[in-house]
Design an enzyme around this catalytic site. Sequence first.
Site, PDB file in Angstrom:
ATOM      1  N   ARG A   1      42.127  46.613  35.516  1.00 41.33           N
ATOM      2  CA  ARG A   1      40.759  46.070  35.458  1.00 41.33           C
ATOM      3  C   ARG A   1      40.501  45.276  34.182  1.00 41.33           C
ATOM      4  O   ARG A   1      39.398  45.318  33.636  1.00 41.33           O
ATOM      5  CB  ARG A   1      39.726  47.191  35.581  1.00 41.33           C
ATOM      6  CG  ARG A   1      39.716  47.875  36.938  1.00 41.33           C
ATOM      7  CD  ARG A   1      38.961  47.027  37.941  1.00 41.33           C
ATOM      8  NE  ARG A   1      38.936  47.669  39.244  1.00 41.33           N
ATOM      9  CZ  ARG A   1      37.891  48.334  39.720  1.00 41.33           C
ATOM     10  NH1 ARG A   1      36.812  48.440  39.007  1.00 41.33           N
ATOM     11  NH2 ARG A   1      37.942  48.866  40.920  1.00 41.33           N
ATOM     12  N   ARG A  44      33.532  43.468  34.457  1.00 41.72           N
ATOM     13  CA  ARG A  44      32.163  43.463  33.931  1.00 41.72           C
ATOM     14  C   ARG A  44      32.022  43.719  32.432  1.00 41.72           C
ATOM     15  O   ARG A  44      30.982  43.425  31.862  1.00 41.72           O
ATOM     16  CB  ARG A  44      31.315  44.487  34.698  1.00 41.72           C
ATOM     17  CG  ARG A  44      30.822  43.948  36.019  1.00 41.72           C
ATOM     18  CD  ARG A  44      30.119  45.021  36.810  1.00 41.72           C
ATOM     19  NE  ARG A  44      31.067  46.061  37.206  1.00 41.72           N
ATOM     20  CZ  ARG A  44      30.726  47.151  37.891  1.00 41.72           C
ATOM     21  NH1 ARG A  44      29.473  47.356  38.219  1.00 41.72           N
ATOM     22  NH2 ARG A  44      31.655  48.041  38.233  1.00 41.72           N
ATOM     23  N   ASP A  78      40.178  42.219  45.253  1.00 42.58           N
ATOM     24  CA  ASP A  78      39.858  43.643  45.419  1.00 42.58           C
ATOM     25  C   ASP A  78      40.752  44.214  46.498  1.00 42.58           C
ATOM     26  O   ASP A  78      41.213  43.490  47.376  1.00 42.58           O
ATOM     27  CB  ASP A  78      38.388  43.838  45.802  1.00 42.58           C
ATOM     28  CG  ASP A  78      37.990  45.300  45.615  1.00 42.58           C
ATOM     29  OD1 ASP A  78      37.783  45.707  44.466  1.00 42.58           O
ATOM     30  OD2 ASP A  78      37.944  46.041  46.616  1.00 42.58           O
ATOM     31  N   TYR A 100      38.368  54.460  52.345  1.00 42.55           N
ATOM     32  CA  TYR A 100      37.154  53.621  52.379  1.00 42.55           C
ATOM     33  C   TYR A 100      36.769  53.262  53.814  1.00 42.55           C
ATOM     34  O   TYR A 100      35.599  53.228  54.172  1.00 42.55           O
ATOM     35  CB  TYR A 100      37.356  52.352  51.547  1.00 42.55           C
ATOM     36  CG  TYR A 100      37.399  52.638  50.055  1.00 42.55           C
ATOM     37  CD1 TYR A 100      36.231  52.760  49.317  1.00 42.55           C
ATOM     38  CD2 TYR A 100      38.606  52.809  49.395  1.00 42.55           C
ATOM     39  CE1 TYR A 100      36.263  53.041  47.953  1.00 42.55           C
ATOM     40  CE2 TYR A 100      38.651  53.091  48.037  1.00 42.55           C
ATOM     41  CZ  TYR A 100      37.469  53.213  47.323  1.00 42.55           C
ATOM     42  OH  TYR A 100      37.508  53.498  45.983  1.00 42.55           O
TER      43      TYR A 100
END
Length: 366
Positions: free
Chosen positions: A34, A38, A84, A161
């Site tokens: 990552r 953000r 992703d 998921y």
Amino acid sequence: MNTTHSLPSTPPSSLFLRACLGLEVERTPVWLMRQAGRYLPEYREVRKLAGDFLALCKTPELAARVTLQPIERFALDAAILFSDILVIPEAMGMTLTFLEGEGPHFPTPLNRPAELERLVLPDPEVQLGYVLRAVRTIRQQLPAPIPLIGFSGSPWTLATYMIEGGSSKKFTRIKTALYDDPHFLDALLERLAVAVTDYLNAQIDHGVAAVQLFDTWGGVLGPDEYRHFSLEPMARIIAGLKRLRPDGTRIPVILFSKGCGGYLETIAASGCDVIGLDWTTPLDQARSRLGPAIALQGNLDPAVLYAQPGRIRTEVGRVLGTMGGQNGHIFNLGHGIEPNVNPERVAVLVQTVHEESRRIKLNVVA
Ligand code: 1CP
């Protein structure tokens, strides 16, 4: 590196690729899971420009821009494709949304064998063409010596998921399926294994230099269930990958199963070149259990990045110290960087890996 494969006929010059193959390096290479995201203000700006996260993933020029941002800021030894893991289920026909602040959401999760019919086997060049365009764009813009890592979620992690409908804490629905309807789960995992194999091979065709399987949720399974439902589909993927280019270049495979320190011997039998470790298994312990024939990646607790610079240096030194200058180590976190980390602390980490690992190597040789 892996004993079942012949050595590369063209030894790579990149430190990262050399470490993946267990070859001699003058210092430990470093990249961070990552590393784009953000915590970087420049990422937040591009994301705003894109509108939302999926739009960012689907706009190759913007995905390329955020992939390069951490490389421009820090002395990292590899870039990772910005995308992703959940683009695969979407390409198979499932509706996917990312709700602001809540993570991924599948409004119509899978729950019956009949629903497998809903899932198409994607042609990566078609349904995932935007990822492959991003790979090509990144490859054109990335400095040539820096390798690009491609990736996919593991079938088991993707299935969590798809069946839970999003992030989960208890995995109630998929575990019910695992014990009550294992054939349904096997069929889903098999379909995913084929889709992931095609997808990673397409990323390799378009220019990634290594691939990582993210098995974030392997650790919620017991040993037998881990072997059957998580590891075996990954081993089938690894067996189907194009790992040698016609010019003799090897494409290393990194397998990261979080929370699976108890299963390292099983993981090593998957055929991967590198095992990613979280921070619960010391690197030296992993090394003595596995021997020198497999490289290790990790494993600083990502929460160390909340600490003051001095403490970050100490903890980075401790991780490097456990490897004692041996080859076959890629420095990384034990999981992804958190969004509220100060980028200056990441700079401290990267600089310390460079300085300290060089120092340890010199001492070993001296
Ligand atoms: O709001 C935003 O900007 C979106 C946040 C975000 C980002 C930056 C998501 C949503 N995904 C990503 C990028 C991403 N995801 C990368 C980029 C490359 C890099 O490492 O720099 C990678 C490799 C992933 C992989 C990924 N997505 C994993 C496996 C790794 C891991 O962290 O465990 C998983 C589980 C996902 C699902 C996902 N996507 C996004 C979030 C917030 C999540 C996690 C949800 C959860 O915890 O269940």
